[in-house]
Design an enzyme around this catalytic site. Sequence first.
Site, PDB file in Angstrom:
ATOM      1  N   HIS A  27       0.833  -1.189   0.000  1.00  0.00           N
ATOM      2  CA  HIS A  27       0.000   0.000   0.000  1.00  0.00           C
ATOM      3  C   HIS A  27       0.876   1.251   0.000  1.00  0.00           C
ATOM      4  O   HIS A  27       1.454   1.617   1.017  1.00  0.00           O
ATOM      5  CB  HIS A  27      -0.887  -0.046   1.248  1.00  0.00           C
ATOM      6  CG  HIS A  27      -1.909   1.028   1.332  1.00  0.00           C
ATOM      7  ND1 HIS A  27      -1.952   1.913   2.384  1.00  0.00           N
ATOM      8  CD2 HIS A  27      -2.945   1.336   0.521  1.00  0.00           C
ATOM      9  CE1 HIS A  27      -2.979   2.722   2.226  1.00  0.00           C
ATOM     10  NE2 HIS A  27      -3.603   2.402   1.101  1.00  0.00           N
ATOM     11  N   HIS A  69      -0.596  10.474  -2.567  1.00  0.00           N
ATOM     12  CA  HIS A  69      -1.804   9.991  -1.903  1.00  0.00           C
ATOM     13  C   HIS A  69      -3.022  10.808  -2.318  1.00  0.00           C
ATOM     14  O   HIS A  69      -4.120  10.274  -2.490  1.00  0.00           O
ATOM     15  CB  HIS A  69      -1.609  10.053  -0.390  1.00  0.00           C
ATOM     16  CG  HIS A  69      -2.844   9.785   0.402  1.00  0.00           C
ATOM     17  ND1 HIS A  69      -3.642   8.684   0.193  1.00  0.00           N
ATOM     18  CD2 HIS A  69      -3.428  10.477   1.413  1.00  0.00           C
ATOM     19  CE1 HIS A  69      -4.656   8.705   1.044  1.00  0.00           C
ATOM     20  NE2 HIS A  69      -4.548   9.778   1.778  1.00  0.00           N
TER      21      HIS A  69
END
Length: 341
Positions: A27, A69
Amino acid sequence: MVKFVLMLGLVSAGTSAFADEMLVIAHRGASGERPEHTLAAYELAIDQGADYIEPDLVVTKDLVLVARHENELSDTTDVAAREEFADRRRSKTIDGRLVSGWFAEDFTLAELRSLRAKERLPGMRPANARFDGLYSIPTFAEIVQLVRAKEAETGRTIGLYPELKHPTFLLQDEGIDSVDLLVRALREAELDDADDAVFVQSFEVGPLRRLDRLVDVPLVQLVKPDDGPADEPALRYDDMVSPSGLAEIATYADAIGTDLRLLFGPEGVPSGLVDDAREAGLAVHAWTLRKENAYLPPMLRRGTAENGTGDVLGMVTILKVQGIDGVFTDDPGLVVSALAQ
């Protein structure tokens, strides 16, 4: 109250054994040990044995896909401290929420190159802050290049699992078609076929439907509690994970990427989502397994520190019992080790 650990013995109907394999999806890279979405985080994840690395993709003013992000940059870069960019601060309504800061789409790639990444969660991961200022923002092309170099070095196939961030906002408000940019990038890299080690994910529906017509790689509909897709205001994720909703997802996607909270009821009993997804022909990938106590269920926490390391092996075992096909994790090394046990 039923203890969370009872999930180890509660397997929903139709899931009677461990899955043969569970993909380890890094991730944002090994973001538990390096600032996220940096080449260092991706390379460390690969070295730790991750099957896939996951870059979140935003777009520069000159239409280059880069990994962050969010398109707002202040949480993950030093942009707020850069006087030369003080006048770039903006407020934008993104997916119905007012956001203030500095946005990738207002910077050229050359300008973004001058910024440096920083740890997004320094209070939770103070050791990661040691690396603040060392790494630049990578392009998607550079991430592909890294993967190919590591494949040549290791002899392993290493997958890519990009997520398009806010594609409808970028198209409607900024005139940037990130779907088209990603399709072109995948084609140029010869990564657009069904047998390529690529998944493409989104919280939105329309972009996935477009991608389904343009590329053959597996597609993943992301879902979470409450809320709904930004491009479908009348649709709720809760409805999308019903049997009929999952059947609809299966018309354009190959898997769901689900928040861990949707897998279990309030007392830790499996929700049945995995079986319903299987019935619809969808694989199930779960997000996000993190080592810190703050992100684990109470019965898997160890010690009292919020950023202390909890029982990752216990969480991996629970997911294996559920028959999960893949897990997103900030700590791929720990999950790979747990799976080996």
